[in-house]
Write an enzyme that holds these catalytic residues in place. Sequence first.
Site, mmCIF file in Angstrom:
data_model
loop_
_atom_site.group_PDB
_atom_site.id
_atom_site.type_symbol
_atom_site.label_atom_id
_atom_site.label_comp_id
_atom_site.label_asym_id
_atom_site.label_seq_id
_atom_site.Cartn_x
_atom_site.Cartn_y
_atom_site.Cartn_z
ATOM 1 C CG ASN A 10 2.741 0.257 7.799
ATOM 2 O OD1 ASN A 10 2.967 -0.452 8.770
ATOM 3 N ND2 ASN A 10 1.546 0.717 7.514
ATOM 4 N N GLY A 38 3.039 4.246 5.518
ATOM 5 C CA GLY A 38 2.288 4.415 6.770
ATOM 6 C C GLY A 38 1.880 5.874 6.817
ATOM 7 C CG ASP A 239 -0.759 10.487 4.740
ATOM 8 O OD1 ASP A 239 -1.711 10.784 5.477
ATOM 9 O OD2 ASP A 239 -0.535 9.325 4.341
#
Length: 289
Positions: A10, A38, A239
Amino acid sequence: MTIYNLGSINRDLIYQMQRLPQAGETIAAQEFIEMLGGKGLNQSVAATRAGADLVHIGAIGKDDRDMRERLQNLGLDTSAIAGVDHPTGHAIVSVDEAGENAIVLLQGANVQQDQDMIKQSLKNIKDSDFLMLQNETNYQLLAAQIAYDVGATVVYSAAPFSATAVEAVLPFVDILVVNTVERQQLSDALGIGEFDLPVSTAIITKGAEGADWIDIKSKVSKATPAMNAEVVDTTGAGDTFIGYVVSGLAEGLPPDEAMRLGSVAAAIMVSRKGTASAIPTRAEVDARL
Ligand code: ATP
């Protein structure tokens, strides 16, 4: 050992303004920042910076040469990133003076993955390899089945949470990753606790309270505390954590050492502003260990 990651890519287009516009109103922004993000891309950058041999499987707009170049500059091999007839995923983020935001998200290419590219990219996956997945693309089930069938370790972040996606993918997952909110959503959706999950391991991340590695078969849960950090921006902490943990496991580290690696990387990440480009390098993490 190779880590494959079917994940989103993204652009976050961030506009700073005095107040958020109302319907029909135009407001001038005072500042604009563009960041790459993202969940998929963040996890890939984290695993790559941790030192893993990583193949990112994804999709961007077919004419988006700028994005391909930026991904390469982040150290990613872009050969398994398809160029498709849909725009690259992006989010338009409006932020007011109080920090309140309004977000418009176009999933775009992320949910228009090229099925042949996925099959082709996974054709050599073997039992010692890993596959990472999240809920920001389509075809997770296809990828999970291919990897699971050869005995590779499938690591699935059930985020953003979707009961339908979790129920479909879970039979092909080895390691399930959820934060505390997703853990609650999961138990509401499936009506079972984590010890009854059909996976071998669950990793529960708990923000500043650290993370748990739960061995489902033996019903043993081991906690890894969070490291001290001066918190600036927690975006991408989860993440970064999981990218480093999976990279550690792929290196052959025992779970508690891999979790510690993730915890240090995430603590550095929360002390910085930014997403993909702010993820720490292995040298920075090793210096803190
Ligand atoms: P995000 O959606 O913001 O990326 P998440 O909800 O997926 O995050 P968290 O559980 O918030 O994930 O955080 C993941 C890991 O990051 C934690 O297990 C911890 O190791 C580390 N971490 C998060 N917040 C802090 C903090 N305030 N201080 C130190 N470490 C933190």
